[in-house]
Design a protein around this motif. Structure first.
Motif: not given
Length: 144
Positions: A8-13, A15-16, A19-23
């Motif tokens: 879960l930590v890896e998936e959240l990492s 995804l985070g 999102l950061m790259r997209l923004l």
């Protein structure tokens, strides 16, 4: 190990980071329309918020003072920023936005908020509030 499970930590990492790259990419597009890089736009924002010494800019941006000098030179040349001697210590220089810089910073802020709002519009109102609360919790300084 305390905390959430590793997968879960890896998936959240991931995804985070996505999102950061997209923004970040969206911010580059928004700022480029004003003819500014991410760093130049950030300088305008910081000066507007009162970070008015080149050394403090270097600290906030986490870059070398020589890089700040180049950034300021380009922003001065474009008419966005001016350097003035500090009336209390004439050895120091203080930064100020010009009227052109104030207007550009205002447009940048409005354009960025509109772009970010487009991404947030994917969430329902209750999801937005939950997202806000989670971000607040994750960004609390000094709390683990």
């Amino acid at each position: 190990m305390n905390g959430p499970p590793a997968p879960l930590v890896e998936e959240l990492s991931h995804l985070g980071y996505a999102l950061m790259r997209l923004l970040l990419q969206r911010a580059k597009e928004v700022f480029a329309k004003e003819g500014l890089s991410l760093l130049q736009a950030e300088v305008l924002r910081l000066v507007r918020e009162g970070v008015n010494a080149p050394s403090r800019l270097a600290e906030h941006l986490e870059i070398q003072p020589s890089q700040v000098s180049h950034l300021l030179a380009s922003l001065e040349e474009a008419g966005f920023v001016e350097r003035r001697l500090d009336p209390e210590d004439r050895r120091r220089v203080l930064l100020h936005l010009t009227p052109k810089g104030e207007e550009a910073q205002k447009r940048l802020k409005e354009a960025w908020l509109a772009a970010y709002s487009q991404h947030l519009a994917r969430l329902h109102p209750e999801e937005l509030l939950l997202f806000r609360d989670l971000l607040r919790k994750l960004t609390e300084v000094g709390h683990a």
